[in-house]
Design an enzyme around this catalytic site. Structure first.
Site, PDB file in Angstrom:
ATOM      1  N   GLU A  66       0.789  -1.231   0.000  1.00 46.04           N
ATOM      2  CA  GLU A  66       0.000   0.000   0.000  1.00 46.04           C
ATOM      3  C   GLU A  66       0.824   1.285   0.000  1.00 46.04           C
ATOM      4  O   GLU A  66       0.527   2.220   0.739  1.00 46.04           O
ATOM      5  CB  GLU A  66      -0.960   0.006   1.209  1.00 46.04           C
TER       6      GLU A  66
HETATM    7  C1  ACM Z   1      -2.177  -5.262   4.111  1.00 44.23           C
HETATM    8  O1  ACM Z   1      -3.280  -5.653   4.528  1.00 44.23           O
HETATM    9  N1  ACM Z   1      -2.029  -4.008   3.739  1.00 44.23           N
HETATM   10  C2  ACM Z   1      -1.042  -6.159   4.018  1.00 44.23           C
END
Ligand code: ACM
Length: 714
Positions: free
Chosen positions: A324
């Site tokens: 992310e």
């Molecule tokens: C995640 O849930 N961002 C690994």
């Protein structure tokens, strides 16, 4: 048709009931409470008595880890049986109640290829536990404890031959202790619970936007400025690692980079892709602060830091996160853009790959294998990188096909409050996976992930347990072990047994309800709390915005995932509509439940009047009351065999649609079954002469119309 006539008509149909066969009691010995189910288990006639003469002897590699493991097991046995038994190992192996034989001590640092197999032979005179390693013996000791049963004569183990080994080598629990810090005792009791269900990897998510939780002696501003004082000292980290090692559990640390990095930058803004200053993030979500992958000073810093951590954490693997990264700081930084142009790096994904390659060198220098979330996957990474799949199972299969090891977490996100079965039936290598044997070996296993936006030391156990025991079974037991009803039956037993390790998932609810009520509370509050579930996925924050500084002491925090009470109600509605011979039993059980709901409504409203902490429960109290009323009406129509009007049906369904709107981030998981009751009341007289199975099918279809299929992706 009058009720008695209808029931006798249904009675005639008894032989064609599909349920009748399924409900035939299994042979007593086969209804064991083992979780995870062993690879091979055969019950034999006879019982091994357990009384105060109980002793354990050990032969072979009797090291300090085995002695301590035996001692812990015996203390638990004592606690459960209230029998005081001898301390230490007995001298005479031939006369001991339990003989433990370990071939070798096992690896000095628990490893992914540790032999965890064991055999357990329980006869009428002795139980013999044999394992190639001490770790296998520890796994077998847990099975031994799970076999303990009681009868009129006292405690016993059924005679049994067990030959057991795990299906997957990597069976983990990830704990995010960054968003909400979890102190040592919480970590330790969860390690105990992991060992009890044979999990073997503790993935310690140590850094996040919301906290940097490990002491760095090289860069103390990391934990000093990034943690509000809530971090583990290196001494404590070593204590956790040793505690885990004692239980045959590996500790894999994660330092999430280059995104999820706000807390790193509070004390070291010079590492960031934007100038800062930075403050610890208090909200949940995905944030911009990202390390600058273009500056050599950043890698110098990371090399010193990871060298320090590599010495602290002995496991062969190190997790660098990698998930992310929004790339927004990179887009906005002209120097980073120049760097990319000069190096021919075409986009942010490629820039992150460049970062990963540099990280890889640092980890390799320290003798570590690099692990990261899906996003790090890039075909030019060396084959010893491990892909941790969270976005989908396909990524895992794809990585395996290309020769990369992988660990599955997609489908094991226990923070999302899904029912246990969803996780239980999620198989890292489902039937028909299409991988060759060699490719399939790259699928190492899986990890339950406890993301910590909405948990505290008080509630975290209830989000992890007992559901994670079902995940542990998926990862240990043969693929064919997948009977959800039997899993739930054993899970209820396992859940209570986990309490003997100090886990608070069962007991804390009553304590939290007392605090909300300001003292003793009426059974109505327990009724409400046992029939609600927190909303699923990420809806909690949308419905009830809070921060990492908010008190997590509300009703939604006291409520637990996968309501057993709601499951029981749903099952009972199914039986009412299909098990005609016992209609009266199912009817009266449902009537009692629905009456409790109806009567809880006004009692709860009065309670809310004097307990303002429960104010947000007021609409739920009303909803529960009206759900009870509607259910009782439906039940009465069904019993009398009298058709209500279509208007009755429509107004009740409309009322239930209102009840279905979550309040206080809570919802009633029994609503589909309640809608079935309403439809059943209306449909029953009109379907006179049909079989119960047909009736049930029609009602189910009406209550749960098929969801429109999303268009296929081309
Ligand atoms: C995640 O849930 N961002 C690994």
């Amino acid at each position: 048709m009058k009720a008695h006539k209808l029931i006798s008509a249904l009675l005639l149909l008894l032989p064609c009931f599909p349920h009748a066969a399924a409900q035939a009691p299994a042979p007593a010995a086969a209804r064991h409470n083992l979780m995870p189910v062993p690879a091979s288990v055969r019950f034999n006639p006879g019982r091994l008595r357990v009384d105060k003469t109980f002793t354990v002897a050990a032969t072979g590699a009797v090291d300090e880890r085995l002695r301590a493991g035996v001692d812990r097991a015996v203390r638990r046995l004592e606690g459960r049986t209230v029998l005081e038994v001898a301390r230490g190992l007995a001298a005479d192996p031939a006369r001991a109640t339990l003989l433990v034989e370990a071939g070798a001590p096992g690896k000095a640092v628990p490893a992914v290829d540790e032999d965890e197999s064991y055999t357990l032979e329980v006869g009428e005179r002795q139980a013999a536990l044999r394992a190639p390693t001490v770790v296998g013996a520890l796994r077998g000791l847990e099975t031994f404890l799970q076999l303990l049963e009681g009868d009129r004569e006292g405690f016993y183990l059924p005679a049994v031959s067990i030959n057991d080994r795990p299906r997957f080598r990597w069976r983990g629990l990830m704990m995010d202790i960054a968003r909400h810090f979890l102190p040592m005792e919480v970590v330790k009791r969860n390690l105990d619970a992991m060992a009890a269900v044979k999990l073997n990897v503790f993935h310690w998510h140590l850094t996040e936007d919301q906290g940097f939780r490990i002491e760095s002696k090289k860069f103390p501003r990391l934990h000093q400025m990034g943690s509000d004082g809530n971090f583990y000292t290196q001494e404590q980290a070593r204590e956790v690692i040793e505690y885990a090692r004692q239980r045959g559990i590996r500790v894999v640390p994660e330092f999430d980079l280059p995104g999820h990095a706000t807390a790193w930058l509070v004390g070291h803004p010079e590492l960031g892709s934007a100038p800062g200053p930075y403050t610890i993030e208090r909200k949940p979500g995905i944030f911009e602060p990202t390390l600058d992958p273009t500056r050599e000073e950043v890698y110098k810093f990371l090399e010193v830091f990871f060298t320090e951590m590599a010495a602290l954490f002995p496991d062969a693997y190190m997790h660098i996160g990698g998930d992310e990264n929004t790339g927004k700081q990179w887009d906005a930084n002209p120097k980073i853009q120049e760097f990319m142009k000069a190096k021919g790096i075409k986009d942010n994904h490629a820039l992150q790959t460049y970062f990963n390659q540099r990280m890889l060198k640092i980890l390799q220098k320290n003798g570590k294998r690099m692990m990261g979330w899906d996003e790090i996957f890039q075909p030019d990474l060396p084959k010893d990188v491990v892909i941790h799949s969270w976005r989908g199972q396909k990524a895992l299969a794809e990585a395996a096909r290309r020769g990369y090891d992988g660990v599955l977490s997609n489908g094991y996100y226990i923070d999302l409050i899904f029912p246990t079965t969803d996780h239980y039936l999620n198989d890292p290598l489902p039937e028909g996976h299409g991988l060759t044997e060699a490719e399939a070996r790259h699928v190492l296993g899986g990890e339950a992930t406890m993301w910590a936006e909405w948990v505290t030391p008080e509630t975290v156990d209830s989000r992890i347990w007992p559901r994670t025991a079902a995940i542990a079974e998926r990862l240990w037991s043969p693929r064919e072990v997948r009977d959800a009803d039997d899993m739930y039956r054993r899970l209820a037993v396992t859940s209570v047994r986990l309490e003997e390790l100090g886990l608070t998932h069962e007991r804390n609810q009553a304590m939290m309800l007392r605090r909300l009520a300001g003292g003793a509370y009426p059974p109505a509050l327990e009724t409400l709390a046992s029939f609600v579930e927190p909303v699923k996925e990420y809806r909690r924050y949308q419905q009830r915005p809070q921060t990492m500084l908010s008190p997590l002491t509300g009703l939604v925090d006291a409520a637990r995932p996968d309501s057993a009470a709601a499951r029981g109600f749903t099952r009972r509605v199914g039986l009412l509509l299909s098990d005609a011979p016992r209609f009266a039993l199912h009817f009266s059980t449902l009537r009692d439940t629905l009456t409790a709901w109806r009567d809880a409504g006004p009692v709860l409203e009065a309670l809310v009047d004097r307990s303002p902490a429960l104010a947000e429960a007021r609409p739920l109290a009303r909803d529960l009351g009206s759900a009870g009323e509607i259910g009782l009406e439906a039940l009465s129509y069904i019993q009398q065999g009298v058709a209500p009007t279509a208007e009755w049906r429509d107004t009740r369904l409309a009322a239930l649609a209102e009840v279905a709107k979550p309040k206080a981030a809570l919802e009633f998981p029994f609503l589909p079954a309640l809608r079935e009751l309403v439809h059943a009341a209306y449909e029953r007289p009109q379907l006179e002469g049909t079989t119960p199975a047909e009736w049930r099918r029609r009602v189910r279809e009406l209550a749960n119309p098929p969801k429109p299929q999303p268009p296929a992706n081309h």
